[in-house]
Design a protein around this motif. Structure first.
Motif, PDB file in Angstrom:
ATOM      1  N   ALA A  24      33.387 -32.667  10.837  1.00 10.33           N
ATOM      2  CA  ALA A  24      32.109 -33.378  10.753  1.00 10.33           C
ATOM      3  C   ALA A  24      30.920 -32.438  10.624  1.00 10.33           C
ATOM      4  O   ALA A  24      29.907 -32.789   9.979  1.00 10.33           O
ATOM      5  CB  ALA A  24      31.935 -34.265  11.988  1.00 10.33           C
ATOM      6  N   ASP A  25      30.997 -31.249  11.198  1.00  9.48           N
ATOM      7  CA  ASP A  25      29.831 -30.351  11.179  1.00  9.48           C
ATOM      8  C   ASP A  25      29.880 -29.345  10.037  1.00  9.48           C
ATOM      9  O   ASP A  25      29.095 -28.399  10.011  1.00  9.48           O
ATOM     10  CB  ASP A  25      29.696 -29.623  12.509  1.00  9.48           C
ATOM     11  CG  ASP A  25      30.824 -28.631  12.760  1.00  9.48           C
ATOM     12  OD1 ASP A  25      31.897 -28.804  12.158  1.00  9.48           O
ATOM     13  OD2 ASP A  25      30.623 -27.684  13.542  1.00  9.48           O
ATOM     14  N   VAL A  26      30.804 -29.533   9.107  1.00  9.89           N
ATOM     15  CA  VAL A  26      30.947 -28.599   7.987  1.00  9.89           C
ATOM     16  C   VAL A  26      30.423 -29.225   6.699  1.00  9.89           C
ATOM     17  O   VAL A  26      30.836 -30.321   6.311  1.00  9.89           O
ATOM     18  CB  VAL A  26      32.424 -28.180   7.792  1.00  9.89           C
ATOM     19  CG1 VAL A  26      32.634 -27.493   6.440  1.00  9.89           C
ATOM     20  CG2 VAL A  26      32.855 -27.250   8.915  1.00  9.89           C
ATOM     21  N   GLU A  27      29.515 -28.519   6.045  1.00  5.11           N
ATOM     22  CA  GLU A  27      29.082 -28.872   4.685  1.00  5.11           C
ATOM     23  C   GLU A  27      29.908 -28.002   3.742  1.00  5.11           C
ATOM     24  O   GLU A  27      29.685 -26.798   3.626  1.00  5.11           O
ATOM     25  CB  GLU A  27      27.587 -28.598   4.501  1.00  5.11           C
ATOM     26  CG  GLU A  27      27.078 -28.933   3.100  1.00  5.11           C
ATOM     27  CD  GLU A  27      25.614 -28.598   2.927  1.00  5.11           C
ATOM     28  OE1 GLU A  27      24.766 -29.246   3.584  1.00  5.11           O
ATOM     29  OE2 GLU A  27      25.313 -27.665   2.145  1.00  5.11           O
ATOM     30  N   LEU A  28      30.873 -28.618   3.114  1.00  5.40           N
ATOM     31  CA  LEU A  28      31.852 -27.873   2.328  1.00  5.40           C
ATOM     32  C   LEU A  28      31.360 -27.623   0.917  1.00  5.40           C
ATOM     33  O   LEU A  28      30.908 -28.542   0.225  1.00  5.40           O
ATOM     34  CB  LEU A  28      33.172 -28.654   2.283  1.00  5.40           C
ATOM     35  CG  LEU A  28      34.344 -28.021   1.526  1.00  5.40           C
ATOM     36  CD1 LEU A  28      34.705 -26.659   2.119  1.00  5.40           C
ATOM     37  CD2 LEU A  28      35.547 -28.951   1.555  1.00  5.40           C
ATOM     38  N   HIS A  29      31.455 -26.356   0.496  1.00  4.93           N
ATOM     39  CA  HIS A  29      31.138 -25.949  -0.871  1.00  4.93           C
ATOM     40  C   HIS A  29      32.399 -25.370  -1.493  1.00  4.93           C
ATOM     41  O   HIS A  29      33.120 -24.603  -0.832  1.00  4.93           O
ATOM     42  CB  HIS A  29      30.025 -24.892  -0.879  1.00  4.93           C
ATOM     43  CG  HIS A  29      28.688 -25.419  -0.488  1.00  4.93           C
ATOM     44  ND1 HIS A  29      27.626 -25.500  -1.358  1.00  4.93           N
ATOM     45  CD2 HIS A  29      28.246 -25.911   0.700  1.00  4.93           C
ATOM     46  CE1 HIS A  29      26.573 -26.000  -0.728  1.00  4.93           C
ATOM     47  NE2 HIS A  29      26.926 -26.261   0.531  1.00  4.93           N
ATOM     48  N   VAL A  30      32.689 -25.708  -2.732  1.00  2.94           N
ATOM     49  CA  VAL A  30      33.905 -25.232  -3.387  1.00  2.94           C
ATOM     50  C   VAL A  30      33.545 -24.470  -4.657  1.00  2.94           C
ATOM     51  O   VAL A  30      32.547 -24.773  -5.317  1.00  2.94           O
ATOM     52  CB  VAL A  30      34.871 -26.395  -3.714  1.00  2.94           C
ATOM     53  CG1 VAL A  30      35.365 -27.056  -2.432  1.00  2.94           C
ATOM     54  CG2 VAL A  30      34.211 -27.433  -4.613  1.00  2.94           C
ATOM     55  N   GLN A  31      34.398 -23.483  -4.984  1.00  2.00           N
ATOM     56  CA  GLN A  31      34.128 -22.659  -6.155  1.00  2.00           C
ATOM     57  C   GLN A  31      35.411 -22.281  -6.878  1.00  2.00           C
ATOM     58  O   GLN A  31      36.395 -21.845  -6.268  1.00  2.00           O
ATOM     59  CB  GLN A  31      33.401 -21.376  -5.743  1.00  2.00           C
ATOM     60  CG  GLN A  31      32.937 -20.509  -6.922  1.00  2.00           C
ATOM     61  CD  GLN A  31      33.918 -19.409  -7.282  1.00  2.00           C
ATOM     62  OE1 GLN A  31      34.401 -18.706  -6.391  1.00  2.00           O
ATOM     63  NE2 GLN A  31      34.211 -19.237  -8.564  1.00  2.00           N
ATOM     64  N   THR A  32      35.408 -22.469  -8.178  1.00  2.00           N
ATOM     65  CA  THR A  32      36.459 -21.978  -9.063  1.00  2.00           C
ATOM     66  C   THR A  32      35.859 -21.832 -10.448  1.00  2.00           C
ATOM     67  O   THR A  32      34.886 -22.517 -10.790  1.00  2.00           O
ATOM     68  CB  THR A  32      37.676 -22.918  -9.112  1.00  2.00           C
ATOM     69  OG1 THR A  32      38.658 -22.367 -10.013  1.00  2.00           O
ATOM     70  CG2 THR A  32      37.303 -24.305  -9.609  1.00  2.00           C
ATOM     71  N   ARG A  33      36.458 -20.951 -11.245  1.00  2.00           N
ATOM     72  CA  ARG A  33      35.949 -20.752 -12.603  1.00  2.00           C
ATOM     73  C   ARG A  33      36.575 -21.712 -13.594  1.00  2.00           C
ATOM     74  O   ARG A  33      36.244 -21.682 -14.782  1.00  2.00           O
ATOM     75  CB  ARG A  33      36.209 -19.302 -13.032  1.00  2.00           C
ATOM     76  CG  ARG A  33      35.406 -18.275 -12.244  1.00  2.00           C
ATOM     77  CD  ARG A  33      35.641 -16.873 -12.730  1.00  2.00           C
ATOM     78  NE  ARG A  33      37.021 -16.445 -12.491  1.00  2.00           N
ATOM     79  CZ  ARG A  33      37.501 -15.252 -12.811  1.00  2.00           C
ATOM     80  NH1 ARG A  33      36.703 -14.365 -13.398  1.00  2.00           N
ATOM     81  NH2 ARG A  33      38.754 -14.937 -12.564  1.00  2.00           N
ATOM     82  N   THR A  34      37.494 -22.576 -13.122  1.00  2.00           N
ATOM     83  CA  THR A  34      38.148 -23.547 -13.998  1.00  2.00           C
ATOM     84  C   THR A  34      37.433 -24.892 -13.887  1.00  2.00           C
ATOM     85  O   THR A  34      37.558 -25.575 -12.858  1.00  2.00           O
ATOM     86  CB  THR A  34      39.628 -23.713 -13.614  1.00  2.00           C
ATOM     87  OG1 THR A  34      40.259 -22.421 -13.595  1.00  2.00           O
ATOM     88  CG2 THR A  34      40.338 -24.615 -14.608  1.00  2.00           C
ATOM     89  N   PRO A  35      36.666 -25.292 -14.907  1.00  2.00           N
ATOM     90  CA  PRO A  35      35.839 -26.501 -14.804  1.00  2.00           C
ATOM     91  C   PRO A  35      36.621 -27.762 -14.456  1.00  2.00           C
ATOM     92  O   PRO A  35      36.180 -28.561 -13.625  1.00  2.00           O
ATOM     93  CB  PRO A  35      35.198 -26.609 -16.194  1.00  2.00           C
ATOM     94  CG  PRO A  35      35.204 -25.213 -16.732  1.00  2.00           C
ATOM     95  CD  PRO A  35      36.458 -24.594 -16.201  1.00  2.00           C
ATOM     96  N   SER A  36      37.789 -27.966 -15.080  1.00  2.00           N
ATOM     97  CA  SER A  36      38.537 -29.195 -14.824  1.00  2.00           C
ATOM     98  C   SER A  36      39.016 -29.258 -13.368  1.00  2.00           C
ATOM     99  O   SER A  36      38.998 -30.331 -12.739  1.00  2.00           O
ATOM    100  CB  SER A  36      39.740 -29.294 -15.772  1.00  2.00           C
ATOM    101  OG  SER A  36      40.595 -28.169 -15.633  1.00  2.00           O
ATOM    102  N   THR A  37      39.441 -28.115 -12.833  1.00  2.00           N
ATOM    103  CA  THR A  37      39.881 -28.081 -11.434  1.00  2.00           C
ATOM    104  C   THR A  37      38.717 -28.325 -10.488  1.00  2.00           C
ATOM    105  O   THR A  37      38.841 -29.066  -9.504  1.00  2.00           O
ATOM    106  CB  THR A  37      40.535 -26.724 -11.114  1.00  2.00           C
ATOM    107  OG1 THR A  37      41.650 -26.525 -11.976  1.00  2.00           O
ATOM    108  CG2 THR A  37      40.996 -26.669  -9.668  1.00  2.00           C
ATOM    109  N   LEU A  38      37.587 -27.714 -10.787  1.00  2.00           N
ATOM    110  CA  LEU A  38      36.400 -27.907  -9.950  1.00  2.00           C
ATOM    111  C   LEU A  38      36.020 -29.375  -9.889  1.00  2.00           C
ATOM    112  O   LEU A  38      35.769 -29.924  -8.809  1.00  2.00           O
ATOM    113  CB  LEU A  38      35.236 -27.078 -10.505  1.00  2.00           C
ATOM    114  CG  LEU A  38      33.922 -27.169  -9.734  1.00  2.00           C
ATOM    115  CD1 LEU A  38      34.090 -26.676  -8.300  1.00  2.00           C
ATOM    116  CD2 LEU A  38      32.832 -26.362 -10.455  1.00  2.00           C
TER     117      LEU A  38
END
Length: 303
Positions: A24-38
């Protein structure tokens, strides 16, 4: 708390994101160089546009409090270096890198920056294995086998056998005073490897067969007339009086918890919240043992 996840492959999607996405207290950010996966991963987590990143620079600009790295091993040194230089507490899948010199440099950098660096040896947190530290351990035997095909020695040891090496180090009941290895290499591929760690009153054996025809992981600890077997980090079989008693993993226990991943994630984030700096110096010892296994094999091949 802003937490980044770098690399969105199978291990991230199956084991780490379900844990991180549920805090609940985590603002999750995600990163990958593959647009479809992102797009696919972020859509599945219902993340808004500002929490989706196509490169590491964009992710760092978000102002991270912590980061998890699940990118391929060869990318670890570059990513870890950037995160540590930015002062971001960093959790990285094993191995930290696939050679000791690079690992040593990264651990030194973390210490210079006074920034947490944790290597994801999740088996230290797996309930079935962690519970073995309360069991007599005169003899420890761990097998982690694969059906094949075999691969090169460095890749096999640093990417897979390293779990066996670290688990033995975690479970030995005293100081290791003797180390011995055996192996079989055919056509440049490591088919099996055996590690023996010994000390006063104990012996620990780690075995990996990369052409075993089966995927399995079995840990046995015994001593003082008692034996415990843990199969695939799930089923625990005790032999207190020669008669086995089986404890199966409860049906509703999620796999990340069974394998210790959830506990490792929470331990890392708890340390970040508390301002505790975690050291990867002990993990470096595991990587040094892996280098000791690999270096003679490579020297022999070169000769």
């Amino acid at each position: 708390m802003r937490v980044g996840c770098i690399g969105l492959g199978d291990i991230a999607r199956k084991a780490y994101l379900p844990v991180l996405g549920g805090l609940a207290d985590v603002e999750l950010h995600v990163q990958t160089r593959t647009p479809s996966t992102l797009t696919a991963v972020a859509d599945g987590l219902h993340l808004p546009g500002p929490q989706r990143h196509a490169d590491l620079e964009s992710l760092l600009d978000a102002g991270l409090d912590a980061a998890f790295i699940h990118a391929p091993t060869e990318a670890h040194p570059r990513i870890v270096t950037q995160l540590l230089q930015a002062g971001v507490p960093t959790y990285v899948d094993k191995p930290l890198a696939d050679d000791l010199q690079t690992c040593s440099r990264l651990v030194a950098l973390a210490e210079q920056r006074n920034t947490s660096l944790m290597v994801g040896f999740n088996r230290r947190f797996a309930p079935g294995y962690a519970g073995c530290r309360d069991h007599p351990r005169d003899l420890i035997v761990m097998q982690k086998n694969r059906p094949g095909p075999a691969a090169g020695a460095r890749r096999t040891v640093f990417d897979d056998f390293i779990h066996v090496v670290d688990t033995l180090r975690f479970l030995v009941p005293g100081e290791v005073t003797e180390v011995a290895t055996r192996h079989r290499v055919r056509e440049g591929r490591l088919e099996h490897v055996v590690l023996q760690l010994s000390g006063e009153g104990f012996t620990a054996l780690g075995v990996m067969n990369r052409v075993a025809g089966v995927t399995e992981e079995v840990l046995e600890v015994s001593g003082q007339g008692r034996k415990r077997v843990v199969r695939d980090l799930a089923d625990v079989i005790d032999h207190p009086d020669g008669l086995p008693t089986l404890r199966r993993r409860p049906d509703w226990v999620p796999v990340p918890r069974q394998r210790g991943i959830e506990q490792a994630v929470l331990a890392f984030l708890d340390a970040v919240r508390a301002g505790t700096v975690l050291s990867a110096r002990d993990a470096l010892t595991t990587h040094a043992l892996c280098e000791d296994i690999v270096a003679p094999l490579e020297a022999s091949a070169a000769g």
